[in-house]
Design a protein around this motif. Structure first.
Motif, short mmCIF file in Angstrom:
data_model
loop_
_atom_site.label_atom_id
_atom_site.label_comp_id
_atom_site.label_asym_id
_atom_site.label_seq_id
_atom_site.Cartn_x
_atom_site.Cartn_y
_atom_site.Cartn_z
N ASP A 99 68.93 29.71 21.61
CA ASP A 99 70.12 30.61 22.18
C ASP A 99 70.09 31.78 21.66
OD1 ASP A 99 72.32 29.48 19.88
OD2 ASP A 99 70.91 28.02 20.38
N SER A 154 71.45 31.59 17.93
CA SER A 154 70.20 31.26 16.81
C SER A 154 69.11 32.18 16.53
CB SER A 154 69.60 29.85 17.48
OG SER A 154 70.47 28.52 17.61
N ARG A 155 68.96 32.98 17.65
CA ARG A 155 68.05 34.19 17.49
C ARG A 155 68.53 34.89 16.37
NH1 ARG A 155 64.21 36.34 20.98
NH2 ARG A 155 63.83 38.62 20.60
N GLN A 178 63.24 26.44 13.18
CA GLN A 178 64.32 25.56 13.88
C GLN A 178 65.22 26.26 14.77
OE1 GLN A 178 65.78 23.68 10.32
NE2 GLN A 178 64.65 21.98 10.48
N TYR A 179 65.85 27.51 14.21
CA TYR A 179 66.42 28.49 15.18
C TYR A 179 65.67 29.08 16.40
CZ TYR A 179 70.42 28.72 11.56
OH TYR A 179 71.37 28.30 10.77
N TRP A 180 64.43 29.16 16.27
CA TRP A 180 63.75 29.63 17.24
C TRP A 180 63.50 28.71 18.27
CZ3 TRP A 180 59.42 28.68 19.93
CH2 TRP A 180 58.52 29.28 20.73
N LYS A 197 65.80 26.16 18.82
CA LYS A 197 66.93 26.13 19.82
C LYS A 197 66.96 27.16 20.85
CE LYS A 197 69.69 24.06 15.96
NZ LYS A 197 71.07 24.39 15.15
#
Length: 262
Positions: free
Chosen positions: A70, A73-74, A64-66, A68
């Protein structure tokens, strides 16, 4: 690997990033690395399907972070990766085979080894896996299982990642996706840190890449990925159906008691 999730070892440091796609001999490769590196390997498919619920939940958050994309998130995604891979000497299989750039930042001294396979054979194998993972009943059957109830959601996110990396047709798992993955690795990984390895070639090329001696009197591990995946799928489906049987039996009893009282 296979039927058992690996356990982290205190003090172990990640030395190998396995960049090969699923169904390229990653289970055999993982077992070989455990012998050569004298430490546990984090095989994504096994850890997610046989490990504690935190495994699949963590990778869902990482994906989910990947997605996104930004910078904040990274950073959060890499925190999760560090947590999951602490105590392992190597990582193989998805989802980390698609997290290679992020893994290179976290583990700058690790060697990147991509297991390879005939693209046509890989395509046939992945189509088989896809049909199993997308079975219409899977989400309902796995719902009572603490970890595997999240599996379908995990594969949905993995599909989004593949389409972003390899194009909109990546969901079909055609041989073009395989070729794009190899090309992506060659663009992403410095030439002196990337090794392409076919498990059919056995110990010699792998040991050469890692600067290790060929193990004496130890045959190279030969684990059939397809058989292991089918066996694992059968196990979880059976467990899910058993749980549903218990749940429905409990409901039936409760309804019977209610009817008598009323």
């Amino acid at each position: 690997m296979g039927q058992q999730a690996s356990v982290p070892k205190a003090g172990a440091e990640l030395q190998v990033i396995g960049a090969g796609l699923p169904r390229t001999g990653t289970a055999s490769f993982s077992a070989a690395l455990e012998i050569l590196l004298d430490g546990p390997t984090y095989h994504g498919g096994t850890q997610i399907s046989r490990g504690a619920p935190i495994e699949v939940k963590s990778w869902i958050k990482a994906l989910q972070y990947w997605i996104k994309g930004d910078s904040a998130s990274r950073v959060e995604m890499q925190k999760i990766v560090r947590q999951r891979l602490t105590g392992y000497t190597a990582v193989t299989d998805a989802p980390c085979s698609e997290f290679v750039p992020e893994l290179l930042e976290i583990y700058p001294d690790a060697k990147v080894i991509c297991t390879t396979r005939d693209p046509i054979a890989w395509e046939k194998s992945m189509v088989q896996l896809q049909s199993l993972a997308m079975a219409w009943f899977l989400r309902a059957v796995l719902l009572p299982l603490p970890a595997m109830r999240h599996f379908v959601g995990y594969t949905d996110l993995l599909a989004i990642q593949w389409k972003r990396l390899y194009g909109p047709d990546a969901g079909s798992h055609g041989r073009e996706t395989y070729a794009k993955h190899i090309a992506w690795l060659k663009e992403t990984v410095p030439e002196d840190r990337l090794v392409l390895f076919d498990v059919k070639d056995g110990w010699e090329p792998l040991c050469k890449a890692l600067g290790k001696e060929v193990p004496k009197d130890i045959p190279f591990p030969r684990i059939n990925d397809s058989e292991e995946i089918n066996r694992t799928a059968q196990y979880h489906i059976q467990q899910g159906l058993k749980r549903w049987g218990v749940i429905l039996a409990g409901v039936a009893v409760a309804v019977g008691v209610y009817v008598k009282v009323v």
